[in-house]
Design an enzyme around this catalytic site. Sequence first.
Site, PDB file in Angstrom:
ATOM      1  N   GLU A 124      -8.429 -10.994  -7.977  1.00 23.07           N
ATOM      2  CA  GLU A 124      -7.610  -9.910  -7.503  1.00 23.07           C
ATOM      3  C   GLU A 124      -6.586  -9.881  -8.629  1.00 23.07           C
ATOM      4  O   GLU A 124      -6.234  -8.792  -9.453  1.00 23.07           O
ATOM      5  CB  GLU A 124      -7.394  -9.868  -6.362  1.00 23.07           C
ATOM      6  CG  GLU A 124      -8.450  -9.469  -5.544  1.00 23.07           C
ATOM      7  CD  GLU A 124      -8.261  -9.749  -3.777  1.00 23.07           C
ATOM      8  OE1 GLU A 124      -6.995  -9.924  -3.495  1.00 23.07           O
ATOM      9  OE2 GLU A 124      -9.005  -9.719  -3.146  1.00 23.07           O
ATOM     10  N   ASN A 144      -2.181  -0.333   7.221  1.00 30.68           N
ATOM     11  CA  ASN A 144      -1.267  -1.716   7.663  1.00 30.68           C
ATOM     12  C   ASN A 144      -0.593  -2.277   6.385  1.00 30.68           C
ATOM     13  O   ASN A 144      -0.466  -3.464   6.326  1.00 30.68           O
ATOM     14  CB  ASN A 144      -2.434  -2.453   7.930  1.00 30.68           C
ATOM     15  CG  ASN A 144      -3.514  -2.823   6.968  1.00 30.68           C
ATOM     16  OD1 ASN A 144      -3.252  -2.605   5.673  1.00 30.68           O
ATOM     17  ND2 ASN A 144      -4.445  -3.609   7.342  1.00 30.68           N
ATOM     18  N   ARG A 177       2.736  -7.032   9.620  1.00 34.12           N
ATOM     19  CA  ARG A 177       1.626  -5.996  10.122  1.00 34.12           C
ATOM     20  C   ARG A 177       2.006  -5.832  11.874  1.00 34.12           C
ATOM     21  O   ARG A 177       2.253  -4.846  12.253  1.00 34.12           O
ATOM     22  CB  ARG A 177       0.416  -6.350   9.860  1.00 34.12           C
ATOM     23  CG  ARG A 177       0.018  -5.850   8.381  1.00 34.12           C
ATOM     24  CD  ARG A 177      -1.590  -6.460   8.292  1.00 34.12           C
ATOM     25  NE  ARG A 177      -1.956  -6.238   6.984  1.00 34.12           N
ATOM     26  CZ  ARG A 177      -3.127  -6.635   6.635  1.00 34.12           C
ATOM     27  NH1 ARG A 177      -3.989  -7.718   7.335  1.00 34.12           N
ATOM     28  NH2 ARG A 177      -3.892  -6.374   5.550  1.00 34.12           N
ATOM     29  N   HIS A 208      -1.765  -5.495   1.367  1.00 31.59           N
ATOM     30  CA  HIS A 208      -2.864  -6.453   1.168  1.00 31.59           C
ATOM     31  C   HIS A 208      -2.533  -7.567   0.685  1.00 31.59           C
ATOM     32  O   HIS A 208      -1.572  -7.993  -0.209  1.00 31.59           O
ATOM     33  CB  HIS A 208      -3.802  -5.725   0.056  1.00 31.59           C
ATOM     34  CG  HIS A 208      -4.759  -6.349  -0.300  1.00 31.59           C
ATOM     35  ND1 HIS A 208      -6.114  -6.749   0.008  1.00 31.59           N
ATOM     36  CD2 HIS A 208      -4.701  -7.288  -1.349  1.00 31.59           C
ATOM     37  CE1 HIS A 208      -6.671  -7.524  -0.618  1.00 31.59           C
ATOM     38  NE2 HIS A 208      -6.021  -7.947  -1.693  1.00 31.59           N
ATOM     39  N   PHE A 254     -15.917   3.750   7.386  1.00 30.09           N
ATOM     40  CA  PHE A 254     -14.657   3.979   7.022  1.00 30.09           C
ATOM     41  C   PHE A 254     -14.183   3.867   5.447  1.00 30.09           C
ATOM     42  O   PHE A 254     -12.999   4.512   5.272  1.00 30.09           O
ATOM     43  CB  PHE A 254     -13.640   3.194   7.969  1.00 30.09           C
ATOM     44  CG  PHE A 254     -13.550   1.649   7.685  1.00 30.09           C
ATOM     45  CD1 PHE A 254     -12.963   1.383   6.530  1.00 30.09           C
ATOM     46  CD2 PHE A 254     -14.435   0.875   8.391  1.00 30.09           C
ATOM     47  CE1 PHE A 254     -12.738  -0.297   6.367  1.00 30.09           C
ATOM     48  CE2 PHE A 254     -14.487  -0.259   8.223  1.00 30.09           C
ATOM     49  CZ  PHE A 254     -13.719  -1.003   7.004  1.00 30.09           C
ATOM     50  N   THR A 305      -5.700  -8.161  10.231  1.00 34.20           N
ATOM     51  CA  THR A 305      -5.781  -6.749   9.760  1.00 34.20           C
ATOM     52  C   THR A 305      -5.354  -5.434  10.445  1.00 34.20           C
ATOM     53  O   THR A 305      -4.897  -4.618  10.070  1.00 34.20           O
ATOM     54  CB  THR A 305      -7.473  -6.615   9.473  1.00 34.20           C
ATOM     55  OG1 THR A 305      -7.639  -7.811   8.707  1.00 34.20           O
ATOM     56  CG2 THR A 305      -7.784  -5.519   8.660  1.00 34.20           C
ATOM     57  N   TYR A 334     -12.170  -4.050  -2.754  1.00 28.13           N
ATOM     58  CA  TYR A 334     -12.624  -4.170  -1.469  1.00 28.13           C
ATOM     59  C   TYR A 334     -14.089  -4.116  -1.693  1.00 28.13           C
ATOM     60  O   TYR A 334     -14.952  -3.298  -0.959  1.00 28.13           O
ATOM     61  CB  TYR A 334     -12.285  -3.072  -0.550  1.00 28.13           C
ATOM     62  CG  TYR A 334     -10.661  -3.136   0.092  1.00 28.13           C
ATOM     63  CD1 TYR A 334     -10.085  -4.459   0.418  1.00 28.13           C
ATOM     64  CD2 TYR A 334      -9.936  -2.116  -0.194  1.00 28.13           C
ATOM     65  CE1 TYR A 334      -8.804  -4.335   0.833  1.00 28.13           C
ATOM     66  CE2 TYR A 334      -8.683  -2.093   0.046  1.00 28.13           C
ATOM     67  CZ  TYR A 334      -8.164  -3.155   0.844  1.00 28.13           C
ATOM     68  OH  TYR A 334      -6.925  -3.005   1.253  1.00 28.13           O
ATOM     69  N   ARG A 361      -1.313 -14.977   4.074  1.00 24.38           N
ATOM     70  CA  ARG A 361      -2.237 -14.327   5.150  1.00 24.38           C
ATOM     71  C   ARG A 361      -1.651 -14.209   6.755  1.00 24.38           C
ATOM     72  O   ARG A 361      -1.711 -13.251   7.138  1.00 24.38           O
ATOM     73  CB  ARG A 361      -3.672 -14.943   5.299  1.00 24.38           C
ATOM     74  CG  ARG A 361      -4.755 -14.941   4.073  1.00 24.38           C
ATOM     75  CD  ARG A 361      -5.175 -13.762   3.799  1.00 24.38           C
ATOM     76  NE  ARG A 361      -6.018 -12.980   4.829  1.00 24.38           N
ATOM     77  CZ  ARG A 361      -6.701 -11.747   4.762  1.00 24.38           C
ATOM     78  NH1 ARG A 361      -6.244 -10.996   3.871  1.00 24.38           N
ATOM     79  NH2 ARG A 361      -7.361 -11.327   5.902  1.00 24.38           N
ATOM     80  N   LYS A 371       0.766  -1.072   0.050  1.00 31.20           N
ATOM     81  CA  LYS A 371      -0.092  -0.131  -0.172  1.00 31.20           C
ATOM     82  C   LYS A 371       0.896   1.263  -0.040  1.00 31.20           C
ATOM     83  O   LYS A 371       2.114   1.216   0.120  1.00 31.20           O
ATOM     84  CB  LYS A 371      -0.990   0.002   1.272  1.00 31.20           C
ATOM     85  CG  LYS A 371      -1.896  -1.234   1.317  1.00 31.20           C
ATOM     86  CD  LYS A 371      -2.845  -1.382   2.508  1.00 31.20           C
ATOM     87  CE  LYS A 371      -3.515  -2.503   2.487  1.00 31.20           C
ATOM     88  NZ  LYS A 371      -4.443  -2.293   3.845  1.00 31.20           N
TER      89      LYS A 371
END
Length: 153
Positions: free
Chosen positions: A126, A112, A102, A115, A57, A91, A49, A85, A9
Amino acid sequence: MEETFVLIKPDGIQRSMVGRIIQRLEEKGLKLLSVKMMRLDKKNVEKLYPHLVEKEFFPRLVNFMVAGPVLAMVWEGEGAVLATRKLLGSTNPQEASTGTIRGDMALSVGANLVHCSDSLENSKKEIDLFFSPGEINKYEKSTGIWLREEPWK
Ligand code: DAT
Ligand code: MG
């Protein structure tokens, strides 16, 4: 063999975490098949998303995700989706275990760092959102056989 979608990100780029994040994935034994630096727009974020568009948010999430360039990647490996993951951690970095990306490198759920896909089905969707089939580099690595229980087979 599974493929999963990973995206560093804008905070990961700005905080100079690209090398460290890629290193964690490489160390695990995952293989990098494709990488692309890009700037997301609102539509990209909505497609990435879809389960969050109604959340209060979500506007903040969009603003954050479009604030700077990101690094989109495809990684391959045995059980790659779940393995990635687990490498990322929960998250919310406040809850993510130490030893995860993270957990070790971030403090805020809204920042964070990275992704990754949450299921094999979503990984296919994706990857399709950001890569064409011709951009996925399938190749052998000489060390790859030593990730298996029976390398000689
Ligand atoms: P993950 O990124 O672990 O798959 P997710 O798909 O539920 O988690 O959420 C996607 C991103 O949205 C997440 O990485 C950060 C943001 N987000 C999730 N929950 C949030 C919250 N309660 N407040 C702010 N941002 C949130
Ligand atoms: Mg998710």
